[in-house]
Write an enzyme that holds these catalytic residues in place. Structure first.
Site, short mmCIF file in Angstrom:
data_model
loop_
_atom_site.label_atom_id
_atom_site.label_comp_id
_atom_site.label_asym_id
_atom_site.label_seq_id
_atom_site.Cartn_x
_atom_site.Cartn_y
_atom_site.Cartn_z
N ARG A 27 -16.57 10.50 -5.86
CA ARG A 27 -17.24 9.53 -5.00
C ARG A 27 -16.65 8.14 -5.13
O ARG A 27 -17.09 7.21 -4.43
CB ARG A 27 -18.74 9.51 -5.32
CG ARG A 27 -19.40 10.86 -5.16
CD ARG A 27 -20.86 10.73 -5.42
NE ARG A 27 -21.45 9.84 -4.46
CZ ARG A 27 -22.04 10.21 -3.35
NH1 ARG A 27 -22.13 11.48 -3.06
NH2 ARG A 27 -22.54 9.34 -2.52
N TRP A 73 -15.82 2.65 -6.08
CA TRP A 73 -14.86 2.57 -4.97
C TRP A 73 -15.00 1.15 -4.43
O TRP A 73 -16.03 0.79 -3.87
CB TRP A 73 -15.21 3.60 -3.89
CG TRP A 73 -14.20 3.67 -2.79
CD1 TRP A 73 -13.06 4.42 -2.77
CD2 TRP A 73 -14.25 2.98 -1.54
NE1 TRP A 73 -12.40 4.22 -1.60
CE2 TRP A 73 -13.09 3.36 -0.82
CE3 TRP A 73 -15.14 2.10 -0.95
CZ2 TRP A 73 -12.82 2.88 0.46
CZ3 TRP A 73 -14.86 1.61 0.32
CH2 TRP A 73 -13.71 2.00 1.01
N GLY A 100 -23.69 0.86 -2.58
CA GLY A 100 -24.13 0.25 -1.33
C GLY A 100 -23.51 -1.12 -1.18
O GLY A 100 -22.57 -1.48 -1.90
N GLU A 483 -6.70 17.49 13.11
CA GLU A 483 -7.22 17.83 11.79
C GLU A 483 -6.08 18.18 10.83
O GLU A 483 -6.10 17.80 9.66
CB GLU A 483 -8.22 18.99 11.92
CG GLU A 483 -8.67 19.63 10.64
CD GLU A 483 -9.25 18.66 9.60
OE1 GLU A 483 -9.58 17.53 9.94
OE2 GLU A 483 -9.31 19.06 8.42
N HIS A 506 6.29 11.56 26.95
CA HIS A 506 5.98 10.24 27.50
C HIS A 506 6.18 9.13 26.47
O HIS A 506 5.64 8.04 26.61
CB HIS A 506 4.55 10.21 28.04
CG HIS A 506 4.34 11.15 29.20
ND1 HIS A 506 4.95 10.99 30.41
CD2 HIS A 506 3.63 12.30 29.30
CE1 HIS A 506 4.62 11.98 31.22
NE2 HIS A 506 3.81 12.79 30.56
#
Ligand code: F6R
Length: 612
Positions: A27, A73, A100, A483, A506
């Site tokens: 996390r 983080w 948070g 993905e 293109h």
């Protein structure tokens, strides 16, 4: 994003906190820290880097039977020792860990500085320690409540205080906080992953709640302007297999989770297929046939891979139910003042159920009176609680940052939804039954692809050597390409760009050379000839090719050049995208393995993006 742990009981806290942090490291993994309360008050150790670095640098005597920990983080300020949590007040009597974002941190910092407080970190969190330290209220609970009343933003927080060594005070507003009940000991965590080794009896705090946690139990309160008022929240046993949180004998959670796909695919389908009526049962939708028929449009919202699988889902709905459907990045949605239509069904898709961009999009839709259902993996997560109904994915915990098994089950959940929507409209019984057969075959077909991992490895290693590559596909193959590119860039750090095959000429064709490989998605569908023509254009310019296709598709002269083909099993066309996706997971995984990268914890990323 970021992880919180806490422990209070009869054992030394530090080793337990470090173990919990290791389990939450996916996390956030740029720095970590712990605080314990022992005989000499609050002691803090924190460090930039991984939890193992923190463990190695922990002082020998770091005793205390209560403590809190955090893995970070970075949002406010770089990842360094000072910005790592826990943060303390000037005297080091209060320590806090926080998940948070405090939106009014700048104003609070300015106010504290004006009042003579010296702030030493760049973080928003540090203000909390100073606000609690400055409070003169009698109890720690009141001091914390007083501080939190000043805060705008989101938080899961845990505090320890030298004057109240018998407790940890925690609170939640928009960021999960769980209390785990043990024998004469209690745990705190932001995620079940940190708790399951010790206990599966847990209580979840709701937004706006706080709790006092002691070694004997816990008490919950509701935060209100007049102070905390008691609410009754009981712990309950969760039905979870703790071994699901272990990587076992594989080298990474990503590998383990990829290999679980056949089993979890069966789980999401189980009990939901109705062969007699050629339809699906999705009780959690809370929509009867009349309401399903009244839906005029489907809008799917998700972020990252969830958004790409949402595009696959929209194609399924259009193809099977003939209802206009599209997917949009949830992170953009609410910023364009979206028009919310009463006969549109909004579908929020999220593995974690925590992604703040998706959650805010749901809140915007609901605020305007729209109906939202969720396609979510984590039971009881913020998104699962916010939506009006939904489909759980039953994929089990996903720990690797790169989503694999949850993504496959998202696709299957969309297939089930499309089938049900189709069958209350014009999809015939025979077509419904054909789809059910094809769905039931998918787990074995996924298994077949996974078994070809060793054959795919040299192709992946070749791709890993390129600095830049394209992933191309069109119509139902385009989200597959997106993905595939996402997975590749995420864990191998190669520049992988997804493009519609039809758009290549293109512009981007200018980049094709012997140095730039292309992974092309070429199912045996109505576009196969056009797709093969594009392969020739790439081959003519010396571009190496990896073609993900079906057995029997004639790639013509292309195969004589620098070209590898990967044949996947056939399904019905509508379900092909998921079988085309699985080998791309394997390619990304084997490329990262070849490059010796940290597969589960790619740089700069984290599981669950809970900040905007
Ligand atoms: C990619 C990946 C991310 C997530 C995205 C949404 O492998 O994992 O792109 O898909 O952050 O996360 P959830 O599904 O938890 O909302």
């Amino acid at each position: 994003m970021c992880g919180i742990v806490g422990y209070i009981g009869t054992q030394q806290a530090a080793p337990l906190l470090l173990e919990g942090l290791t389990r939450l490291e996916h996390r956030g993994y740029d720095s970590a820290g712990v605080a314990v309360i022992g005989g000499s008050g609050v002691r803090v150790a924190k460090k930039a880097g991984r939890v193992r670095d923190l463990g190695e640098s922990l002082p020998k005597r770091f005793a205390g039977r209560a403590g809190i920990g955090h893995t970070r983080w970075a949002t406010h300020g770089p990842a360094n020792d000072v910005n790592a949590h826990p943060h303390t007040d000037a005297e080091g009597r209060v320590a806090v860990v926080h998940n948070g974002i405090i939106d009014n941190a700048a104003a609070l910092r300015a106010e504290l500085i004006e009042g003579g407080v010296e702030l030493i970190s760049d973080t928003d969190t540090e203000v909390l320690a100073h606000l609690v330290a400055a409070s003169t209220a009698e109890t720690l609970e009141e001091r914390v409540a007083e501080a939190l009343a000043r805060v705008e933003g989101t938080y899961g927080v845990a505090f320890v205080h030298a004057d109240f060594p018998d407790r940890i005070v925690v609170a939640r507003n928009g960021s999960p906080l769980i209390i785990g009940v043990g024998e004469k000991e209690m745990h705190v965590a932001s995620d079940l992953a940190a708790l399951v080794r010790y206990t599966t009896t847990v209580a979840h705090l709701d937004d706006g709640e706080m709790a006092t946690v002691t070694s004997a139990g816990f008490t919950t309160y509701r935060l209100s302007p007049s102070g905390p008022s008691a609410v009754d929240r009981r712990a309950a046993a969760v039905d979870i297999d703790p071994s699901e949180y272990d990587a076992g004998d594989t080298d990474s959670f990503m590998h383990k989770e990829m290999r679980e796909q056949p089993a979890v695919a069966e789980r999401v389908l189980r009990g939901r297929l109705d062969e007699r009526f050629g339809t699906s049962h999705l009780g959690g939708l809370e929509l009867d046939a009349r309401e399903l028929r009244a839906i005029r449009r489907i809008k799917i919202l998700g972020c990252g891979s969830a958004y790409y699988v949402g595009q696959m889902g929209a194609a399924l709905v259009e193809e099977l139910a003939r209802i206009p459907a599209d997917a949009e990045a949830a992170s953009e949605f609410r910023y364009r003042n979206p028009i919310i239509e009463p006969d549109t069904l909004y579908v929020a898709v999220s593995q974690s159920g925590e992604t703040i961009d998706t959650l805010l999009a749901i809140q915007e839709i609901k605020r305007k009176g729209g109906r939202v259902i969720g396609v979510v993996n984590v039971v009881g997560s913020a998104i699962a609680r916010e939506v009006d109904g939904g489909i759980y994915l039953h994929a089990g915990p996903e720990v690797a940052v790169a989503s694999t098994k949850a993504l496959t089950n998202m696709f299957l959940a969309f297939a089930l939804l499309a089938l049900q929507l189709g069958r209350v409209r014009d999809l015939s019984l025979a077509e419904g039954k054909e789809l059910i057969t094809a769905l039931s075959d998918l787990p074995d077909q996924i298994q077949q692809i996974l078994e070809s991992e060793e054959k795919l490895a040299p192709i992946a290693e070749r791709l890993a050597e390129a600095a830049s590559l394209f992933f191309i596909g069109r119509v139902r193959g385009y989200p597959v390409a997106r993905e595939g590119a996402q997975k590749f860039k995420e864990i191998s750090y190669r520049h992988a760009e997804a493009y519609q095959t039809s758009e290549l000429k293109h512009g981007p064709l200018a980049l094709i050379s012997t140095e730039v490989p292309t992974v092309a998605i070429v199912p045996d569908d109505e576009l196969v000839e056009r797709n093969v023509a594009a392969l020739h254009e790439i081959a003519a310019r010396g571009g190496p090719l990896v073609v993900v296709t079906h057995d029997g598709v004639d790639l013509g002269e292309v195969v004589k050049g620098d070209c590898h083909r990967i044949d996947v099993p056939r399904s019905v066309r509508a379900l092909d995208p998921i079988l085309l996706t699985v080998p791309l997971q394997v390619l990304a995984y084997r490329a990262a393995l070849h490059l010796g990268l940290d597969i589960d914890k790619p740089r700069n990323l984290a599981k669950s993006v809970t900040v905007e």
